[in-house]
Motif scaffolding. Sequence first.
Motif, mmCIF file in Angstrom:
data_model
loop_
_atom_site.group_PDB
_atom_site.id
_atom_site.type_symbol
_atom_site.label_atom_id
_atom_site.label_comp_id
_atom_site.label_asym_id
_atom_site.label_seq_id
_atom_site.Cartn_x
_atom_site.Cartn_y
_atom_site.Cartn_z
ATOM 1 N N ILE A 1 -0.599 -5.147 1.648
ATOM 2 C CA ILE A 1 0.146 -4.103 0.923
ATOM 3 C C ILE A 1 1.371 -4.691 0.230
ATOM 4 C CG2 ILE A 1 1.475 -1.983 1.214
ATOM 5 C CD1 ILE A 1 -0.378 -1.232 3.506
ATOM 6 N N GLU A 2 2.058 -5.603 0.904
ATOM 7 C CA GLU A 2 3.260 -6.198 0.314
ATOM 8 C C GLU A 2 2.943 -7.066 -0.892
ATOM 9 O OE1 GLU A 2 5.038 -8.183 3.620
ATOM 10 O OE2 GLU A 2 6.258 -6.440 4.181
ATOM 11 N N SER A 3 1.702 -7.543 -1.001
ATOM 12 C CA SER A 3 1.329 -8.386 -2.137
ATOM 13 C C SER A 3 0.902 -7.589 -3.368
ATOM 14 C CB SER A 3 0.195 -9.332 -1.731
ATOM 15 O OG SER A 3 -0.993 -8.602 -1.431
ATOM 16 N N ILE A 4 0.783 -6.263 -3.216
ATOM 17 C CA ILE A 4 0.411 -5.418 -4.350
ATOM 18 C C ILE A 4 1.611 -5.267 -5.289
ATOM 19 C CG2 ILE A 4 -0.372 -3.123 -5.059
ATOM 20 C CD1 ILE A 4 -1.790 -2.865 -2.387
ATOM 21 N N ASP A 5 1.390 -5.466 -6.540
ATOM 22 C CA ASP A 5 2.461 -5.364 -7.533
ATOM 23 C C ASP A 5 3.004 -3.928 -7.563
ATOM 24 O OD1 ASP A 5 4.133 -5.443 -9.774
ATOM 25 O OD2 ASP A 5 2.821 -6.848 -10.830
ATOM 26 N N THR A 6 4.325 -3.788 -7.448
ATOM 27 C CA THR A 6 4.948 -2.462 -7.439
ATOM 28 C C THR A 6 4.807 -1.739 -8.775
ATOM 29 O OG1 THR A 6 7.080 -3.470 -8.033
ATOM 30 C CG2 THR A 6 6.623 -3.135 -5.685
ATOM 31 N N ARG B 1 -4.905 6.472 -2.096
ATOM 32 C CA ARG B 1 -6.362 6.545 -2.285
ATOM 33 C C ARG B 1 -6.840 5.672 -3.435
ATOM 34 N NH1 ARG B 1 -10.683 6.083 -3.602
ATOM 35 N NH2 ARG B 1 -12.456 7.528 -3.597
ATOM 36 N N TYR B 2 -6.119 5.667 -4.545
ATOM 37 C CA TYR B 2 -6.623 5.017 -5.750
ATOM 38 C C TYR B 2 -5.966 3.668 -6.063
ATOM 39 C CZ TYR B 2 -8.902 9.460 -6.665
ATOM 40 O OH TYR B 2 -9.699 10.583 -6.563
ATOM 41 N N ILE B 3 -4.897 3.323 -5.338
ATOM 42 C CA ILE B 3 -4.244 2.031 -5.584
ATOM 43 C C ILE B 3 -4.297 1.148 -4.342
ATOM 44 C CG2 ILE B 3 -2.091 0.872 -6.192
ATOM 45 C CD1 ILE B 3 -1.313 3.280 -7.833
ATOM 46 N N THR B 4 -3.738 1.665 -3.237
ATOM 47 C CA THR B 4 -3.622 0.843 -2.032
ATOM 48 C C THR B 4 -4.978 0.454 -1.453
ATOM 49 O OG1 THR B 4 -1.524 1.956 -1.530
ATOM 50 C CG2 THR B 4 -2.559 0.674 0.231
ATOM 51 N N LEU B 5 -5.817 1.446 -1.200
ATOM 52 C CA LEU B 5 -7.116 1.153 -0.577
ATOM 53 C C LEU B 5 -7.989 0.206 -1.408
ATOM 54 C CD1 LEU B 5 -8.219 4.512 1.099
ATOM 55 C CD2 LEU B 5 -7.379 2.425 2.178
ATOM 56 N N PRO B 6 -8.170 0.436 -2.721
ATOM 57 C CA PRO B 6 -8.998 -0.508 -3.488
ATOM 58 C C PRO B 6 -8.465 -1.938 -3.485
ATOM 59 C CG PRO B 6 -8.694 1.540 -4.709
ATOM 60 C CD PRO B 6 -7.757 1.600 -3.550
ATOM 61 N N LEU B 7 -7.141 -2.084 -3.445
ATOM 62 C CA LEU B 7 -6.556 -3.416 -3.480
ATOM 63 C C LEU B 7 -6.471 -4.065 -2.109
ATOM 64 C CD1 LEU B 7 -3.730 -2.843 -6.113
ATOM 65 C CD2 LEU B 7 -5.910 -4.026 -6.420
#
Length: 296
Positions: A177-182, A200-206
Amino acid sequence: MQKKNRGMIIAFLTPALFFFVMTFVYPIIRTAIMSFYKIDNVTASMDQWSFTGLSNYMKLLTTPVFKTAMLNLLKIWLIGGLIVMSLALLFAVILTSGIKGKKFFRAVIYLPNIVSAVALAVMWQQYVFSNKFGLFKPIADALGFQWLDAGHKFMSLLIAYCFGMVGYHMLIFLSGIESIDTQYYEASTIDGASKPRQFRYITLPLLKGCFKTNITMWTITSAGFFLWSQLFSSVTTDTAVITPLVYLYMQTFGSGNTVTERNAGIGAAIGMLLAFFVVMVFLITNRLFKNDDLEL
């Protein structure tokens, strides 16, 4: 120059390749061969092996104790996996939501992973599940059962084991999660997306890579489930909490009251079935969580 470089590469790779073959490849091949033989002693030479074909595997499939062990393994993997992954993901999301004291809570949740499994098992049995003064005793009294009786011992074992494993898998989700671009969250917020929709549409897919890693690691630890089973069992092996690895140990070394003779060949067959289980879960996981064009 190329010949010299090739010689240097071979010189450096040869020792590593040798140790890899001797400590990984050779034991796998030997175990696979052993699974087709009856072997009274795991250290017996090959001239003392008796070829039995697939009889070791057929015997396992018709042995009630092994069926119970495999059922316990599936319960640990499926039920325990759902509990651990859900809690790990929940804690990871909470800790990355801007909560104060993030480092403290992260350390507290991960703490059981650095405590000895023996100490954790004793703590749960003596201070949580105890029929005299355990923390969960009121729950058992209200429902009319005892945590460590034959019918509920496996459930107690699973609760204690899941408690100790959440922190490890939480860190993997946390790092993902911390590596996902804000910028993804900022753009979705501008578009009016709510927190649940962002999850649902950003965190989970990434987090597909994290899910694959966690499921694979959980499968490996489940297949190697041994110490906790022994710690929650009686002096003689308790089939209520038996797992395939415990049964492998019993067959190979003749311990326990459910094995009348040693047969390292059956132990090897159990090892191959566990390896097959891990590989199949790995392949299915890779198929379900395919890599796509999403980038962090």
